[in-house]
Design an enzyme around this catalytic site. Structure first.
Site, short mmCIF file in Angstrom:
data_model
loop_
_atom_site.label_atom_id
_atom_site.label_comp_id
_atom_site.label_asym_id
_atom_site.label_seq_id
_atom_site.Cartn_x
_atom_site.Cartn_y
_atom_site.Cartn_z
CB CYS A 167 68.67 48.25 25.73
SG CYS A 167 70.03 48.97 24.87
CD GLU A 227 76.15 47.73 30.89
OE1 GLU A 227 75.25 48.60 30.97
OE2 GLU A 227 76.84 47.52 31.62
#
Ligand code: NAD
Length: 519
Positions: free
Chosen positions: A321, A287
């Site tokens: 993020c 990720e």
């Protein structure tokens, strides 16, 4: 029996008693600072002469703790321990493995403010951000505990085949390299590690260099609670050395990584190379970053949109993020929205976050981050119009503070509109209309989160179909995913779309075995 999963409530810091409890947790954690921490391999604490310091980014002279500077040799030792432990841990029934998580969650809940205070000091989170991080960690533990029990029951999944007795078992993979980032220092470190072990794998767990102390506290919840030796091995040291060897080792079966695109793509490549003696293709769960946008059209509630833009861009200094680093606003309301965004941004308090619950913006995580972000700000003054901020804030203690920074009229080709900055920098972009706004939003290598502010039903439906992000939000900010409610993970260069905190996540940590017995 487990009660149904419910997300952990957040702390209300407007209540004086909660403020007082948090302040006293901060004092307690401060009294623990500066100690030396070992590696943990096969349940043994291994102290090393060579250490590195984790420091408070608000006062870099303040050492949070000294952590062992591990090497490839330690990774190999841990691999041997984890491989041995796997032979028994893989046979422990899922419900029994789940109980370690539930117990750790209960302990973390009891000591919630201590965990949050640790992040205030180690990575500069505000009280509210740290509290949400700890709550998310608790949620991962509770949620994955329940998911593994569900996955273990395959009844109803297979088509009936009357002449055979059928079974589908999701069995563990093996030894896993678990490599979290520092930004959700408790939540992601806990989530990735607990998913790994509850699925029956054993772990080499390497926290980020900026946040080993909080990871240590999480690890203790398991080591002090009877987790068999070798199931959870704690390795600290430089990412390229320790993490690099973990990824490369031929006995590594799975790599679970969350971090930057640069490191993630490197791991992908390295893990794909079959090493001498390796018997499998390594599974990778990777990720990575984002260049997320909040899109506003002329039908939107502009006040709410402006508040969401500010929260998405500047929460935890933009070091998420999911941070909304682009605000894409249609021309008809652009000036109005930007004006409101500026007004709200002027009210943001910046400072060392241990000062109080009302400090919103803390330091960025380290000097490298500061230099990188300041480089982008310099670039931004050429690519767009500086509307607010843009400077480092000097403090006597040399903390890594940067003003919340806003650029206006940023073109879609600008690097500050395309690259992940990972700091308090917002690019405001003017779109001709909704079509253009959606086109700009999708014009990125990433695809993690996105928000749309509109009251036009047809436009929202179109965004559902066409806005290419893993986590799409309407009329709310683009940060703040809740475990179990918003399974999290992106598209394209944002990663492998593993959907942490979702019903499919644990499947990535297992392999399915189909068994048929003729009757
Ligand atoms: P990073 O890539 O610098 O480091 C992440 C981890 O990888 C750390 O533990 C580090 O020590 C380790 N590492 C570094 N080099 C390595 C190597 N060569 N081999 C193996 N491991 C190595 O990222 P970071 O600065 O810790 O975190 C910020 C990044 O994480 C941002 O890009 C952010 O968008 C991303 N992130 C993504 C998600 C998501 O769910 N998609 C969530 C949080 C953060």
């Amino acid at each position: 029996m487990l009660m149904p999963y419910r997300p952990e409530p957040l702390t209300d810091f407007s209540l004086p008693e909660n403020q007082a409890a948090f302040a006293s947790a901060l004092e307690a954690v401060k009294s623990e600072l500066g100690r030396v921490y070992p590696l943990v391999i096969n349940g043994q604490r291994i102290e090393l002469e060579e250490t590195f310091a984790s420091v408070n980014p608000a006062r870099p002279d303040e050492v949070i703790g000294y952590f062992a500077n591990g090497s490839a040799v330690h990774v190999d030792q841990a691999m041997s321990a984890a491989s041995d432990a796997f032979e028994t841990w893989k046979h422990v029934p899922p419900a029994e493995r789940a109980r370690y998580l539930v117990k750790a969650a209960a302990e973390m809940r009891r000591r919630k403010h201590e965990f949050s205070a640790t992040m205030v000091l180690e990575i500069g989170k505000s009280w509210a951000e740290a509290d949400a991080d700890t709550a998310e960690a608790i949620d991962f533990l509770e949620y994955y505990a329940r998911q593994i029990v569900r996955i273990a029951d395959s009844s109803g999944l297979l088509a009936p085949f009357p002449s055979e007795q059928l079974d589908l078992q999701y069995i563990p993979l093996g030894v896993s390299a678990v490599i979290p980032p520092w930004n959700f220092a408790c939540a992601i470190a806990t989530g990735m590690m607990s998913a790994t072990i509850v699925a029956g794998n054993t772990a080499l767990w390497k926290p980020a260099e900026q946040s080993p102390f909080i990871a240590w506290k999480v690890g203790e919840l398991f080591w002090n609670n009877g987790l068999p030796d070798g199931v959870l091995n704690f390795l600290t040291g430089p990412g390229e050395v320790v993490g690099g060897r973990m990824v490369e080792h031929p006995q590594t079966r799975l790599v679970a990584f969350t971090g930057s695109r640069e490191v993630g793509t490197g791991i992908y490549e390295k893990a794909a190379r079959v090493q001498p003696g390796q018997k499998w293709l390594k599974r990778t769960v990777l990720e990575m970053g984002g260049k997320d946008a909040v899109l506003v059209d002329e039908t939107a509630d502009l006040e709410q949109a402006a508040a969401a833009i500010v929260a998405s861009a500047f929460g935890f200094q933009g070091q998420k993020c999911s941070a909304g680093s682009r605000a894409i606003i249609v021309d008809r309301v652009y000036d109005n929205v930007v004006e409101q965004v500026l007004k709200l941004t002027r009210q943001i308090t910046v400072g060392a976050t241990d000062r109080g619950a009302d400090v919103y913006l803390g330091p960025v995580v380290d000097l490298d981050a500061l230099n990188k972000i300041m480089g982008y700000i310099e670039l931004g003054t050429e690519e767009g119009r500086l509307l607010h901020g843009g400077k480092r804030i000097d403090t006597p203690e040399g903390g890594y503070f940067i003003e919340p920074t806003i650029f206006g009229d940023v073109p879609r080709t600008a690097r500050i509109a395309r690259e992940e900055i990972f700091g308090p920098v917002l690019a405001c972009m003017r779109a001709d209309d909704y079509d253009d706004a959606l086109d700009i939003a999708n014009d990125t290598d990433y695809g993690l989160t996105g928000a749309v502010f509109s009251t036009d039903r047809a436009r929202l439906e179109r965004a559902r179909r066409e806005y290419h992000v893993g986590n799409l939000y309407f009329n709310r900010k683009c940060t703040g995913a809740i475990v179990g409610a918003h399974p999290f993970g992106g598209f394209n260069m944002s990663g492998t779309n593993s959907k942490a905190g979702g019903p499919d996540y644990l499947l990535l940590f297992t392999q399915a075995k189909s068994i048929a017995e003729k009757l």
